[in-house]
Design an enzyme around this catalytic site. Structure first.
Site, PDB file in Angstrom:
ATOM      1  CG  HIS A 126      -1.945  -1.029   1.290  1.00 19.92           C
ATOM      2  ND1 HIS A 126      -2.835  -1.258   0.273  1.00 19.92           N
ATOM      3  CD2 HIS A 126      -2.227  -1.946   2.254  1.00 19.92           C
ATOM      4  CE1 HIS A 126      -3.631  -2.279   0.602  1.00 19.92           C
ATOM      5  NE2 HIS A 126      -3.277  -2.724   1.796  1.00 19.92           N
ATOM      6  CG  ASP A 163      -2.819  -8.361   1.080  1.00 19.26           C
ATOM      7  OD1 ASP A 163      -2.004  -8.544   1.997  1.00 19.26           O
ATOM      8  OD2 ASP A 163      -3.876  -7.704   1.219  1.00 19.26           O
ATOM      9  CG  HIS A 165      -6.512  -5.372   2.114  1.00 18.19           C
ATOM     10  ND1 HIS A 165      -5.864  -6.175   3.042  1.00 18.19           N
ATOM     11  CD2 HIS A 165      -7.703  -5.028   2.670  1.00 18.19           C
ATOM     12  CE1 HIS A 165      -6.633  -6.297   4.121  1.00 18.19           C
ATOM     13  NE2 HIS A 165      -7.755  -5.621   3.917  1.00 18.19           N
ATOM     14  CG  ASP A 247      -4.665  -9.877   3.908  1.00 18.41           C
ATOM     15  OD1 ASP A 247      -4.379 -10.426   2.827  1.00 18.41           O
ATOM     16  OD2 ASP A 247      -4.438  -8.669   4.135  1.00 18.41           O
TER      17      ASP A 247
HETATM   18 ZN   LIG Z   1      -3.991  -7.047   3.058  1.00 16.54          ZN
END
Ligand SMILES: [Zn+2]
Length: 308
Positions: A126, A163, A165, A247
């Site tokens: 990120h 991931d 996200h 995750d």
């Molecule tokens: Zn994540």
């Protein structure tokens, strides 16, 4: 064939507090789980990572931001964004985290082995050029991609991010380079809100795969595999980098995907098979998210086993 396990004790010095989901126990769980698999433990080549230099971090980040992280850590720590903190040890942790991937690239490129897994924190996908975001300080995988081009003159790099996200930071750091293809599968809608399928980047070199939560796990594996095949159509990578966020496993407190360990193995094997035909099998994988430490550790062990 040797597979490297690359980490550094400094990654444990990024002290977010035990109340933060991205805490030091995540990496400790991995080393604990490895000790329960002595066969794997002794087969892996263990490498204590170096610290990435400021010049290496600056391959992808603005100098002013790098200075900010160093100075906040030097002053004892502080907030970098709404959910990202730095502690006194975070500067060393973040440089060791990025350095682990650079060592992984060197390991794969110099013929000592083909593949490496980097157990690092803070995570990276990120992080933006000029600021921290979503528990991430520096874009470890993006830095490694650019490093592999500069240091080893690689022409084409494929980054695969599973991931839960969207790897918004990685996309922002690499999307202007048509020689890097980026595939991200992520829960949709979900944090950070970016990564719709139609966002292909300025060079059509981004494959975003937004997926609903709670689907049968095979759906995620199929969607990811399809995207990897699309991204490698007429593009033979010289190196594969994995943003291995766990995750995406069923039951993660920060995600709603349903992957089990067997699906992590399936995705890993799919990439190993392809990398064997593309680039002599070269894969460097790095931990991103994953917030149920025991599950993350189990997945890391299975992932590393499947890298052989
Ligand atoms: Zn994540």
């Amino acid at each position: 064939m040797s597979v490297a396990f690359i980490s550094h004790s400094d990654c444990g010095r990024h002290d977010t507090g035990w109340g933060h989901p991205e805490h030091v126990g995540r990496i400790r769980a991995i080393t604990r789980a490895l000790r329960e698999h002595p066969e794997l433990l002794t087969t892996l080549e263990h490498i204590e990572s170096r610290h990435a230099s400021e010049d290496e971090i600056a391959l992808m980040h603005e100098r002013r931001y790098i200075d900010t992280v160093r100075e906040i850590a030097r002053a004892g720590g502080g907030a970098l964004d709404a959910d990202t903190v730095a502690s006194e040890g975070s500067w060393d942790a973040a440089r060791a985290g990025a350095g682990a991937l650079l060592d992984g690239v060197d390991f794969a490129m110099t013929g000592r082995g083909k593949r490496a897994f980097c157990a690092v924190r803070p995570p990276g996908h990120h992080a933006l050029a000029d600021r921290a975001m979503g528990f991430c300080l520096f874009g470890n995988v993006a830095i490694a991609a650019r490093y592999s081009q500069r240091r080893h003159q690689l022409a084409r790099v494929l980054i695969v991010d599973w991931d839960v996200h969207h790897g918004n930071g990685t996309q922002a750091l690499v999307e202007n380079d048509a020689n890097i293809h980026f595939v991200s599968m992520h829960q949709w809608p979900w944090y950070p809100g970016t990564g719709p399928a139609e966002d292909r980047g300025p060079h059509q070199n981004v494959w975003n795969v937004p997926m609903a939560h709670g689907l049968p796990p095979q759906r995620y594996v199929e969607a990811m595999t399809r995207a990897i095949d699309d991204a490698s159509q007429g593009f033979t990578p010289d190196l594969v980098l994995i943003s291995a966020g766990f995750d995406s496993l069923r039951g993660d407190p920060l995600g709603g995907f349903t992957l089990e360990i067997e699906h992590v193995v399936a995705l890993t094997r799919a990439l190993v098979e392809r990398a064997d035909t593309w680039c002599e099998g070269r894969i460097v994988s790095a931990l991103e998210g994953g917030y149920a430490p025991e599950r993350v550790a189990e997945a890391c062990v299975a992932h590393m086993g499947a890298l052989f």
